[in-house]
Every structure is written in structure tokens, then in C-alpha cells.
Motif scaffolding. Structure first.
Motif, PDB file in Angstrom:
ATOM      1  N   THR A 299       0.834  -1.208   0.000  1.00 20.05           N
ATOM      2  CA  THR A 299       0.000   0.000   0.000  1.00 20.05           C
ATOM      3  C   THR A 299       0.865   1.252   0.000  1.00 20.05           C
ATOM      4  O   THR A 299       0.535   2.250  -0.638  1.00 20.05           O
ATOM      5  CB  THR A 299      -0.877   0.023   1.268  1.00 20.05           C
ATOM      6  N   LEU A 300       1.975   1.172   0.721  1.00 17.96           N
ATOM      7  CA  LEU A 300       2.858   2.326   0.850  1.00 17.96           C
ATOM      8  C   LEU A 300       3.479   2.742  -0.472  1.00 17.96           C
ATOM      9  O   LEU A 300       3.676   3.932  -0.726  1.00 17.96           O
ATOM     10  CB  LEU A 300       3.972   1.977   1.848  1.00 17.96           C
ATOM     11  N   SER A 301       3.794   1.768  -1.319  1.00 15.90           N
ATOM     12  CA  SER A 301       4.647   2.109  -2.466  1.00 15.90           C
ATOM     13  C   SER A 301       4.055   1.801  -3.830  1.00 15.90           C
ATOM     14  O   SER A 301       4.608   2.225  -4.842  1.00 15.90           O
ATOM     15  CB  SER A 301       5.989   1.393  -2.331  1.00 15.90           C
ATOM     16  N   GLN A 302       2.948   1.065  -3.867  1.00 15.27           N
ATOM     17  CA  GLN A 302       2.415   0.682  -5.176  1.00 15.27           C
ATOM     18  C   GLN A 302       1.407   1.715  -5.670  1.00 15.27           C
ATOM     19  O   GLN A 302       0.567   2.191  -4.918  1.00 15.27           O
ATOM     20  CB  GLN A 302       1.765  -0.703  -5.108  1.00 15.27           C
ATOM     21  N   PHE A 303       1.517   2.057  -6.944  1.00 15.95           N
ATOM     22  CA  PHE A 303       0.570   2.983  -7.548  1.00 15.95           C
ATOM     23  C   PHE A 303       0.175   2.447  -8.909  1.00 15.95           C
ATOM     24  O   PHE A 303       0.798   1.540  -9.443  1.00 15.95           O
ATOM     25  CB  PHE A 303       1.166   4.393  -7.656  1.00 15.95           C
ATOM     26  N   ASP A 304      -0.848   3.040  -9.463  1.00 19.45           N
ATOM     27  CA  ASP A 304      -1.422   2.472 -10.670  1.00 19.45           C
ATOM     28  C   ASP A 304      -1.699   3.574 -11.682  1.00 19.45           C
ATOM     29  O   ASP A 304      -2.836   3.840 -12.033  1.00 19.45           O
ATOM     30  CB  ASP A 304      -2.706   1.728 -10.310  1.00 19.45           C
ATOM     31  N   ILE A 305      -0.636   4.203 -12.098  1.00 18.58           N
ATOM     32  CA  ILE A 305      -0.756   5.323 -13.024  1.00 18.58           C
ATOM     33  C   ILE A 305      -0.889   4.768 -14.441  1.00 18.58           C
ATOM     34  O   ILE A 305      -0.272   3.772 -14.778  1.00 18.58           O
ATOM     35  CB  ILE A 305       0.495   6.224 -12.866  1.00 18.58           C
ATOM     36  N   GLU A 306      -1.731   5.443 -15.230  1.00 20.00           N
ATOM     37  CA  GLU A 306      -1.888   4.991 -16.621  1.00 20.00           C
ATOM     38  C   GLU A 306      -0.836   5.639 -17.497  1.00 20.00           C
ATOM     39  O   GLU A 306      -0.719   6.857 -17.544  1.00 20.00           O
ATOM     40  CB  GLU A 306      -3.275   5.370 -17.141  1.00 20.00           C
ATOM     41  N   LEU A 307      -0.095   4.817 -18.192  1.00 16.69           N
ATOM     42  CA  LEU A 307       0.961   5.340 -19.058  1.00 16.69           C
ATOM     43  C   LEU A 307       0.670   4.954 -20.500  1.00 16.69           C
ATOM     44  O   LEU A 307       0.201   3.850 -20.765  1.00 16.69           O
ATOM     45  CB  LEU A 307       2.308   4.753 -18.650  1.00 16.69           C
ATOM     46  N   GLN A 308       0.969   5.872 -21.387  1.00 22.95           N
ATOM     47  CA  GLN A 308       0.783   5.553 -22.812  1.00 22.95           C
ATOM     48  C   GLN A 308       1.931   4.654 -23.275  1.00 22.95           C
ATOM     49  O   GLN A 308       3.041   4.804 -22.865  1.00 22.95           O
ATOM     50  CB  GLN A 308       0.773   6.815 -23.697  1.00 22.95           C
TER      51      GLN A 308
ATOM     52  N   ASN B 257      -6.136   7.513  -3.908  1.00 21.66           N
ATOM     53  CA  ASN B 257      -5.426   6.741  -4.934  1.00 21.66           C
ATOM     54  C   ASN B 257      -4.912   7.620  -6.058  1.00 21.66           C
ATOM     55  O   ASN B 257      -3.819   7.402  -6.586  1.00 21.66           O
ATOM     56  CB  ASN B 257      -6.328   5.647  -5.509  1.00 21.66           C
ATOM     57  N   ASN B 258      -5.701   8.617  -6.446  1.00 25.72           N
ATOM     58  CA  ASN B 258      -5.228   9.487  -7.514  1.00 25.72           C
ATOM     59  C   ASN B 258      -4.170  10.468  -6.998  1.00 25.72           C
ATOM     60  O   ASN B 258      -3.312  10.904  -7.756  1.00 25.72           O
ATOM     61  CB  ASN B 258      -6.395  10.238  -8.165  1.00 25.72           C
ATOM     62  N   MET B 259      -4.255  10.794  -5.717  1.00 27.06           N
ATOM     63  CA  MET B 259      -3.200  11.645  -5.148  1.00 27.06           C
ATOM     64  C   MET B 259      -1.851  10.924  -5.165  1.00 27.06           C
ATOM     65  O   MET B 259      -0.806  11.556  -5.300  1.00 27.06           O
ATOM     66  CB  MET B 259      -3.557  12.046  -3.721  1.00 27.06           C
ATOM     67  N   LYS B 260      -1.872   9.598  -5.011  1.00 23.33           N
ATOM     68  CA  LYS B 260      -0.631   8.826  -5.157  1.00 23.33           C
ATOM     69  C   LYS B 260      -0.018   9.109  -6.526  1.00 23.33           C
ATOM     70  O   LYS B 260       1.180   9.399  -6.642  1.00 23.33           O
ATOM     71  CB  LYS B 260      -0.914   7.319  -5.060  1.00 23.33           C
ATOM     72  N   ASN B 261      -0.860   9.038  -7.550  1.00 27.88           N
ATOM     73  CA  ASN B 261      -0.366   9.305  -8.903  1.00 27.88           C
ATOM     74  C   ASN B 261       0.155  10.728  -9.030  1.00 27.88           C
ATOM     75  O   ASN B 261       1.157  10.984  -9.700  1.00 27.88           O
ATOM     76  CB  ASN B 261      -1.480   9.076  -9.923  1.00 27.88           C
ATOM     77  N   ALA B 262      -0.551  11.651  -8.378  1.00 27.25           N
ATOM     78  CA  ALA B 262      -0.143  13.059  -8.449  1.00 27.25           C
ATOM     79  C   ALA B 262       1.234  13.274  -7.809  1.00 27.25           C
ATOM     80  O   ALA B 262       2.049  14.061  -8.298  1.00 27.25           O
ATOM     81  CB  ALA B 262      -1.189  13.936  -7.770  1.00 27.25           C
ATOM     82  N   ILE B 263       1.482  12.553  -6.726  1.00 29.72           N
ATOM     83  CA  ILE B 263       2.789  12.638  -6.051  1.00 29.72           C
ATOM     84  C   ILE B 263       3.890  12.098  -6.972  1.00 29.72           C
ATOM     85  O   ILE B 263       4.996  12.646  -7.055  1.00 29.72           O
ATOM     86  CB  ILE B 263       2.765  11.805  -4.745  1.00 29.72           C
ATOM     87  N   ILE B 264       3.572  11.021  -7.661  1.00 26.36           N
ATOM     88  CA  ILE B 264       4.543  10.461  -8.606  1.00 26.36           C
ATOM     89  C   ILE B 264       4.784  11.446  -9.755  1.00 26.36           C
ATOM     90  O   ILE B 264       5.930  11.678 -10.167  1.00 26.36           O
ATOM     91  CB  ILE B 264       4.032   9.101  -9.153  1.00 26.36           C
ATOM     92  N   GLN B 265       3.715  12.054 -10.258  1.00 24.77           N
ATOM     93  CA  GLN B 265       3.868  13.033 -11.342  1.00 24.77           C
ATOM     94  C   GLN B 265       4.733  14.209 -10.874  1.00 24.77           C
ATOM     95  O   GLN B 265       5.580  14.705 -11.618  1.00 24.77           O
ATOM     96  CB  GLN B 265       2.493  13.554 -11.786  1.00 24.77           C
ATOM     97  N   GLY B 266       4.505  14.671  -9.665  1.00 21.38           N
ATOM     98  CA  GLY B 266       5.305  15.764  -9.125  1.00 21.38           C
ATOM     99  C   GLY B 266       6.773  15.365  -8.983  1.00 21.38           C
ATOM    100  O   GLY B 266       7.676  16.121  -9.349  1.00 21.38           O
ATOM    101  N   SER B 267       7.003  14.160  -8.471  1.00 20.01           N
ATOM    102  CA  SER B 267       8.380  13.673  -8.304  1.00 20.01           C
ATOM    103  C   SER B 267       9.058  13.528  -9.664  1.00 20.01           C
ATOM    104  O   SER B 267      10.252  13.810  -9.816  1.00 20.01           O
ATOM    105  CB  SER B 267       8.380  12.314  -7.597  1.00 20.01           C
ATOM    106  N   ASN B 268       8.299  13.074 -10.630  1.00 16.18           N
ATOM    107  CA  ASN B 268       8.819  12.891 -11.985  1.00 16.18           C
ATOM    108  C   ASN B 268       9.315  14.229 -12.556  1.00 16.18           C
ATOM    109  O   ASN B 268      10.451  14.346 -13.016  1.00 16.18           O
ATOM    110  CB  ASN B 268       7.699  12.313 -12.858  1.00 16.18           C
ATOM    111  N   LEU B 269       8.473  15.248 -12.492  1.00 18.87           N
ATOM    112  CA  LEU B 269       8.872  16.546 -13.040  1.00 18.87           C
ATOM    113  C   LEU B 269      10.035  17.146 -12.244  1.00 18.87           C
ATOM    114  O   LEU B 269      10.955  17.726 -12.819  1.00 18.87           O
ATOM    115  CB  LEU B 269       7.667  17.493 -13.067  1.00 18.87           C
ATOM    116  N   ALA B 270      10.007  16.985 -10.931  1.00 16.89           N
ATOM    117  CA  ALA B 270      11.102  17.525 -10.105  1.00 16.89           C
ATOM    118  C   ALA B 270      12.435  16.878 -10.483  1.00 16.89           C
ATOM    119  O   ALA B 270      13.485  17.525 -10.441  1.00 16.89           O
ATOM    120  CB  ALA B 270      10.801  17.311  -8.624  1.00 16.89           C
ATOM    121  N   SER B 271      12.387  15.615 -10.884  1.00 15.23           N
ATOM    122  CA  SER B 271      13.636  14.927 -11.245  1.00 15.23           C
ATOM    123  C   SER B 271      14.270  15.539 -12.497  1.00 15.23           C
ATOM    124  O   SER B 271      15.488  15.488 -12.672  1.00 15.23           O
ATOM    125  CB  SER B 271      13.388  13.429 -11.445  1.00 15.23           C
TER     126      SER B 271
END
Lengths: 308, 308
Positions: A299-308, B257-271
Motif C-alpha cells: 500500500t505504501l509504495s504501489q501505484f497504478d498510473i496509466e501510461l501511454q 489513490n489518484n493523489m498517489k499518482n499526483a505525487i509520482i507526477q510531481g516527483s517525476n517533473l522535479a527529477s
């Protein structure tokens, strides 16, 4: 069932943290590694040395976990290795107050004949020459040799350390040690340099900031579980190593993908270790508890983002 | 298409890192947030203030990203906010050499009428009273109000900060700031205390150690991508906030769940942000680059352990 050979100290620790202090209790790298690995379905043995001041109950504790102690030398009239340390308020640093090598000063490890064909060898933090001696006693090349070490050996026995890591598959060190060993600040560059020194896999432990696994161009990151309280960090790194090597021994699969799982298993067990003094928490862990917490890691680390 | 209102500085930065230095270049929280959010399909506007020393090309850069600048006040004869800083060798700390507030000292933000119904409001690091003034100008309660702040306001304007965070949904701060604001060392406890102060979601940024999202009993951790080189950390936190709020505005879904994705998107751009000076990298980012790196984030952190 896979065979796991564990080398490391079995020791007395006296620990002071902001939350309390202990008298001499059971400690040592091999102790934590063994207890962690006993969570898995493996046949394990410890190679180590103690004095006859080591209480029978501590040895019984290890035996009760089905750890073979035929490679544990008990020196008559000898005193067991003793470490005393005090953690600072943030628990991220500590002062060593006492280090008495005692019987460890003359340790000549002897691998029990039944474990000279071990599948996995876990070399806990010890003098690199002792670690190398164990490798040299193996009758066949183990499927995997994992080595844990620390800055002390980089400062004092670098040539011996450089020699032993030529012969291993996985090294586990912390971020500062990775920087020291490689001379690189970036952990990506540090891992690449260390891979050139021998190990095919480099595990960099960052404590409360998780752990990284490097292999060629691949990287995996395992978070540490955010905890309400960290009570005593002693043994967390060894417990991590025990979970990592124990899981790989059980599954008999040393692919990169399975090593990811092994890193998670190690992080999972380490998260329990720090909740109480010494081995208190880890020695009583149930399968139910560890499985529940593995779900938390997911739960802590898994996410389910949609990627093209 | 969701509407995103961005408040923050548009500024001049002069930056020195171990790898080089710049003269005055485009900087400021709103700049980075706007550029990052422009990676998503959103209608965005910046509320800020500059002097007429701000070159037209910098404003054109923002307009070309379809950022509405009708809320950007340009003060005739005024000088733009200017910050000069020097990073230490490890890039984890820096000295501020110059801070000239200039026109920012008398900033009265005016929300453009077309954005008084914005879906998401992203309050970049600024005086908390300015942040509150923006909230008060909204005609309807935004679906989500995100606030970024820093230790400076905790030291100097704590009552105002405590007031504004009563009205927001998400706070983003770094680990030391979370500890300062809550008086708790454990980040788990710190987040719980901060939630009681107003925000339903607490995002704790740990720089190279990733970011944590807390909400009630739920926790999510996003790693930072291990990089060979970090060139210039300036704007990484704002870029993170822009990616986070931009993605949530585009997807119009503020579930955990979507905020998880948002955090990943933010981390991605910051990288990407830290790979070059200032906005150099982030202003030229392509969808192809960001998608490729999102795959790296997946590989970095996803595992497939079998659990009973």
C-alpha cells in the motif's frame, strides 16, 4: 529446502537510547541475521565464536529457531565480544562507549562440513579476512554470496576488504559507506564503481530513508515503513541482511525481480527490529505479523498510473 | 478542462552550485509551478507581482505555455523580487546571499475574475496572509486548495500561517518543517498533528529521499529517482507542487489513490528540474521524456511479491 550459511558475531550488546537502556543483552550480526532468516523455510547455520560466559538460554533461543550451531566455537574461559553504545536523540547517530573484542580477536572460522555446499553465504560485518576465509572453505561456489561490511574496515583494512569483495555477488552497505568506498557522492555513480570492484549487485541501505538495489542499469528502491516510534535501531541492518538472504535462500531464485522482493522482505523485518530493544521484537515475530506488514509495504509504495 | 489558479513569486534568481553559477535568471515559485502544471491539460493562471525590469521574453515564455497572466501585476518603475543563493557541495543545504523583496513587499494579490471559480488553487510559498487573501477572493470553494510554505513563515508569521492552513486541503512542506510545525520528530506523528490543524492531506518532501503523503491512517511514499548528477536543486519543490496540482486539476479526481499518482507526477517533473540551472530543463520538457521517466518510476518502485 535451501541451505544458508551465516557468518558474523554473536555478542553482548549494552544499549542506551533516548527511551531507556539495557544491561548486556544478546546481540551480534549473526544473531540478527539468523533470527531474521529463520522467518523463512531454510536450513541455516551460524559460524561464529563466543566465550563460555554466553548464557545457555541465548544459544537455546537460536537452536529453537532451527539454526545449526555446530560452527559456533565456544572458548573455555573466554569472554564474548562486547559492544556498548549510546544513540543520540534523533537515533541516526551513536557513540560507541565500549568495544571489547575478547575471543573475536583470534577468530578462525570453521565451516561445518554439512554447510560447505550452502546455496547462499551471508557474510555479516566482520574482518574481511575472516569473511574471505569462509568463502575459501566452501566446497563448491555458492549460488550467491552476500557481504555486509562497514566504514571501520574501509578505514583499517581496505586492502583485505577490496580483496574479499572480488569474490562476492552482493554487497550491502549504507550510503556514507558507499560514498567512502567509491569516492563518488552520487549513489548511482558510487554503485557503478563498486560493481566494477566485484559485486554484481550493490545494496545501499539508507536507514529510515529506505534501501536501493543496483545492478547494471537497473535500480530498485524499497521504502522504509514510516513508524510512529523507532525505539532502538541496533541490528536493523543485520536483520535486513538476514531477511534478504533468507528469502533468496528459500525461493532459490536470484533474478533481479526476485531480489526486489528480497529487499522488501529485509525492509519488512528491519521495521519490526527497531520497535523494541535488541532482539526482543524479532525473536517473537509471527508469520501473521510479517504478512500483514508486507501488505502495508505494498500500500505504501504501489501505484497504478496509466501510461501511454 | 479543469482550472488551476497559481499564486506565488515570479522572480529573479542568481544561483551558484558546485557546477557553475548564473546571473539573474527567471525564477520564483509561481514560475516553476506554472511550467510544471503546463505539462498537463489544464487552464491555468498565475497571480503574482513583478517590476517592469522583468524581461518580456520571460513573460512570453509563460504565455506560450498557455498560462493566463492577467493576474500578474507589473509595477511601473518597480523592481522584481530577487534572490541569490549558493549551494554547498552536497547540494542539500544552501546559503542565501541576497534577498530583495522589492515589489513583493506591497503585494496585494488580485484573482482574475475568470479564475474565481478555479477547481484547484495552488498557493506557492509566500506570506501566509497573501495566501489567505487569495482564498477569500474565491467565489466558490475550490475542490482542492494546496498550500506550500517554509520554515521562514513558521519563524516569522506563525499565527498567520496557522490561520491560513485551517482553510486548505493539502499542505506540502519538507521533513524539517513538518517537525518544526508539529513539534514531533516522528513524521507519522508530525503528519497526524498537522492534519488536526486543518489540512486533510499532508505531503512531506524529503528531497533526494522522496516524498510522503499522509491522510488519516493511510500513507504513500514516492521515491526520488536516483540521478547520476544533481545540477541545481532550485525550484524542485515548486516543480513538485506544480506537477501535483496540475495532474489533479487535469484528472479532476481527488481520491487518495489518484493523489498517489499526483505525487509520482510531481516527483517525476522535479527529477528533470534539478538536471539543469533554473527553468532550463523544465521549460523544454516533452511528453515523450516525461512518459519515459514515469516508466522508470514504475520499475524503480513496483514489486510483485506473493502474499497469502
Amino acid at each position: 529446502m535451501g541451505k544458508l550459511l551465516i557468518v558474523g558475531t554473536v555478542a553482548f550488546d549494552a544499549i542506551e537510547t533516548p527511551f531507556g537502556k539495557t544491561d548486556k543483552i544478546l546481540g551480534g550480526a549473526a544473531t540478527y541475521i539468523g533470527l531474521a532468516a529463520s522467518q523463512f523455510n531454510v536450513e541455516s547455520a551460524i559460524v561464529s565464536i563466543v566465550g563460555d560466559d554466553m548464557p545457555e538460554e541465548y544459544l537455546t533461543l537460536l537452536k529453537d529457531k532451527n539454526i545449526d550451531l555446530s560452527g559456533l566455537e565456544i572458548v573455555k574461559g573466554g569472554k564474548t565480544f562486547y559492544w556498548k553504545g549510546k544513540y543520540h536523540n534523533d537515533l541516526n547517530s551513536r557513540d560507541t562507549l565500549v568495544t571489547e573484542l575478547n575471543v573475536l580477536a583470534d577468530f578462525n572460522p570453521v565451516v561445518p562440513s554439512g554447510f560447505k555446499d550452502a546455496d547462499v553465504v551471508m557474510l555479516g560485518n566482520l574482518h574481511p579476512s575472516v569473511q574471505l576465509s569462509v568463502i575459501n572453505q566452501m566446497e563448491k561456489r555458492p549460488k550467491l554470496i552476500v557481504l555486509d561490511t562497514m566504514n571501520f574496515w574501509m578505514d583499517n583494512s581496505l586492502p583485505e576488504l577490496v580483496e574479499v569483495i572480488k569474490h562476492i555477488d552482493v554487497i550491502t552497505i549504507n550510503d556514507e559507506e558507499a560514498r567512502q568506498l567509491s569516492g563518488e557522492y552520487s549513489l548511482v555513480k558510487a554503485a557503478a564503481k563498486i560493481e566494477k570492484m566485484g559485486p554484481k549487485y550493490v545494496v545501499i541501505k539508507k536507514g529510515e530513508h529506505g534501501a536501493l538495489l543496483f545492478h547494471k542499469k537497473e535500480v530498485f528502491f524499497a521504502p522504509a515503513l514510516p513508524l510512529e516510534e523507532v525505539f532502538d535501531p541496533t541490528g536493523a541492518g543485520d536483520t535486513f541482511a538476514g531477511g534478504f538472504s533468507g528469502y533468496l535462500t528459500q525461493t532459490e531464485n536470484i533474478s533481479f525481480n526476485n531480489m526486489k522482493n528480497a529487499i522488501i522482505q529485509g525492509s519488512n523485518l528491519a521495521s519490526f527490529c527497531v520497535e523494541k530493544f535488541g532482539t526482543e521484537r524479532i525473536k517473537k515475530l509471527t508469520k501473521e505479523e510479517t504478512t500483514k506488514r508486507l501488505h502495508q509495504f505494498k500500500t505504501l509504495s504501489q501505484f497504478d498510473i496509466e501510461l501511454q
